[in-house]
Design a protein around this motif. Structure first.
Motif, PDB file in Angstrom:
ATOM      1  N   ARG A  82      81.301  36.980  26.960  1.00  0.00           N
ATOM      2  CA  ARG A  82      82.376  36.074  27.354  1.00  0.00           C
ATOM      3  C   ARG A  82      83.342  36.698  28.347  1.00  0.00           C
ATOM      4  O   ARG A  82      83.882  36.010  29.227  1.00  0.00           O
ATOM      5  CB  ARG A  82      83.143  35.631  26.094  1.00  0.00           C
ATOM      6  N   SER A  91      76.563  22.998  31.379  1.00  0.00           N
ATOM      7  CA  SER A  91      77.000  24.396  31.454  1.00  0.00           C
ATOM      8  C   SER A  91      78.487  24.564  31.184  1.00  0.00           C
ATOM      9  O   SER A  91      78.958  25.679  30.964  1.00  0.00           O
ATOM     10  CB  SER A  91      76.674  24.965  32.843  1.00  0.00           C
ATOM     11  N   SER A 115      74.261  29.987  33.598  1.00  0.00           N
ATOM     12  CA  SER A 115      75.615  30.052  34.148  1.00  0.00           C
ATOM     13  C   SER A 115      76.127  31.488  34.174  1.00  0.00           C
ATOM     14  O   SER A 115      76.754  31.923  35.154  1.00  0.00           O
ATOM     15  CB  SER A 115      76.545  29.165  33.312  1.00  0.00           C
ATOM     16  N   SER A 148      73.668  28.044  29.233  1.00  0.00           N
ATOM     17  CA  SER A 148      74.778  29.002  29.254  1.00  0.00           C
ATOM     18  C   SER A 148      74.338  30.336  29.835  1.00  0.00           C
ATOM     19  O   SER A 148      75.110  31.001  30.534  1.00  0.00           O
ATOM     20  CB  SER A 148      75.337  29.198  27.843  1.00  0.00           C
ATOM     21  N   ASP A 165      80.263  26.653  24.085  1.00  0.00           N
ATOM     22  CA  ASP A 165      79.077  26.540  24.918  1.00  0.00           C
ATOM     23  C   ASP A 165      77.872  27.007  24.108  1.00  0.00           C
ATOM     24  O   ASP A 165      77.938  27.104  22.881  1.00  0.00           O
ATOM     25  CB  ASP A 165      79.241  27.333  26.220  1.00  0.00           C
TER      26      ASP A 165
END
Length: 504
Positions: A260, A59, A493, A490, A82
């Motif tokens: 992001r 992750s 996470s 990802s 990622d």
């Protein structure tokens, strides 16, 4: 894990190649077309270790690079990728290859400058997807506007000056607000690491201002209604390669910004404002779908359809907060975000393919008007097969990539709110309507122009471009697990960050 600076090479190799072309543009021993193609191919070669050595179960950021850049303000040249970054970097390299090939014959003036602009923009876009420092992210984000501004302004259509100014003002003004938010976060965190921003506790008021600032930058880039009007003008005036990069990559940067920055840094504000974002997404899906129905210009139709399809992306990203409020399963939220990201990649392939198809016709007929075509299948049967395939993929045909992402988003939305899901699903009929109507009027029916009889089918270069895109559309449609496995960790996470309050 490889130790050499792979991400820096992916960024600076194409930028260096572009600068090299500019310096030696008047040299007889440099062919700008072949040099640009060689540079893109070399960048593609660097993408091989990126995908081979990427750990799908980790992750944390991978292939990381960190060098002190401006120590006074704790700003670093920090890179990493990622599961969200890697597919977008691959998509950028793929679409830049198509943009170079698209201008191979049609661009006859300032060829070196044209190829250099795409190479430099390629490196800058890679930088956006790899940056781990907020100031570095912003530098790449803003810098990529310059080559696109030049591409539209120099090689665009008759109304290119208006389109470029509108494109630049919309995107630049939104980005200024993002810079203010990044500076505030940097002061609070004592540095500009994006990972530190994501971990830092913030009050709800601060989160709301930060989210709105980010929203203005990313909503313009997606683009969301009502800040979408720059896109059709930019597409119509841009050369084919410019339209490919605009639709396939630049629109996706807005979605990437939400993933992001907005969702992990301001989760409480995202939860509070999610219904407004969902409402704007539904307006884009429904209203813009009907706007697409009445277009006479093929490029405008595809541009408006892009806005509608990107509405599914923002819907999938934010519908998870409805599921959080109703304490639904994490799997339902994961389905929405993964569906949104699949739609990001899928739309990159499909929109690039459709704009290339329009470019093929424009190179032969010098017209984008739907009414100037008809019975193209009689003269260009191979091209007609590709055009119909991509139009059906744009309609969400099962077995193509266009079906997977939208279906996942609708399934996730259905578990949050039946009526929102029903409205989004019903409007897929509108999408099928404008795509099939486009096919009927351009590919089939009666020829409306004498020039149709002199059309020649696609050549080897054009066939390679469309064949690569057809393979990508069918591969993701038939085997989406290849993409889902890449981003699954990802997404997990991100969900943990979304579900954890950061109010300090």
């Amino acid at each position: 894990m490889i130790e050499w600076p792979l991400l820096s090479l992916l960024i600076w190799l194409p930028i260096t190649g572009g600068i090299f072309i500019l310096f030696f543009s008047k040299s007889e021993w440099i062919n700008p077309r072949w040099f640009a193609l060689f540079t893109v191919a070399a960048t593609w070669a660097l993408c091989v270790p990126l995908i081979l050595f990427f750990d799908r179960d980790a992750s944390n950021m991978q292939f990381t690079e960190t060098v002190s850049w401006i120590p006074t303000f704790n700003i670093h040249y920090a890179l990493g990728v990622d599961g969200f970054s890697v597919p977008l970097i691959l998509l950028t390299a793929f679409c830049t290859l198509l943009a170079v090939l698209a201008g191979w014959k049609s661009i006859q003036k300032h060829v070196a400058q044209y190829m250099a602009a795409f190479l430099i923009m390629m490196g800058l876009m890679h930088g956006v997807f790899a940056a781990r420092d907020a100031i570095l992210f912003y530098m790449f984000w803003e810098s990529m506007l310059v080559p696109m501004f030049l591409i539209i302004g120099i090689w665009g259509g008759d109304n290119r000056v208006y389109a470029t100014i509108k494109f630049f003002l919309y995107t630049f003004l939104g980005s200024i607000l993002m810079l203010v938010a990044l500076i505030y976060l940097g002061i609070q965190a004592g540095g500009f690491s994006i990972e530190d921003f994501q971990k830092m506790p913030l009050g709800l008021t601060a989160q709301l201002f930060i989210f709105i600032a980010f929203f203005m930058a990313f909503a313009v880039k997606v683009p969301m209604w009502p800040v979408h009007t720059w896109l059709p003008d930019a597409h119509v005036e841009a050369p084919t390669g410019g339209s490919v990069i605009l639709a396939a990559i630049m629109l996706k940067m807005g979605a990437y910004g939400f993933l992001r920055l907005s969702l992990p840094i301001a989760p409480d504000a995202s939860l509070l404002l999610n219904k407004w974002i969902i409402a704007l997404s539904l307006i884009a899906i429904v209203y813009i779908g009907f706007v697409s129905l009445v277009q006479r210009d093929m490029k405008k139709l595809i541009a408006y359809s892009s806005i509608a399809h990107m509405g599914f992306v923002t819907l999938g990203l934010f519908v998870g907060y409805l599921l959080i409020a109703e304490q639904r399963s994490v799997e339902s939220m994961q389905l929405g975000i993964e569906g949104a990201f699949v739609q990001v990649i899928s739309h990159g392939f499909i929109s690039a393919a459709l704009f290339l198809c329009v470019g093929v016709l424009y190179d032969r007929m010098h017209s984008r008007l739907i009414g100037d075509y008809g019975a193209v299948v009689d003269r260009m049967p191979i091209f007609a097969v590709f055009f119909v395939l991509f139009a059906l993929a744009n309609s969400g045909l099962p077995g193509t990539s266009g079906f997977v992402g939208e279906f996942m988003v609708i399934l996730s939305t259905l578990q949050a709110n039946f009526w929102i899901a029903a409205l989004a699903a019903i409007t897929l009929i509108v999408g099928a309507a404008y795509n099939l109507w486009l096919v009927k009027r351009v590919i089939f029916g009666q020829a409306s122009h004498g020039g149709i009889s002199s059309l020649e089918d696609i050549d080897f270069r054009e066939c390679v471009m469309l064949l690569l895109l057809a393979g990508a559309v069918l591969f993701v449609g038939l085997y989406p697990a290849a993409l889902l496995n890449l981003m699954h960790t990802s997404v997990d996470s991100l969900l943990q960050q979304m579900m954890q309050s950061k109010i300090g």
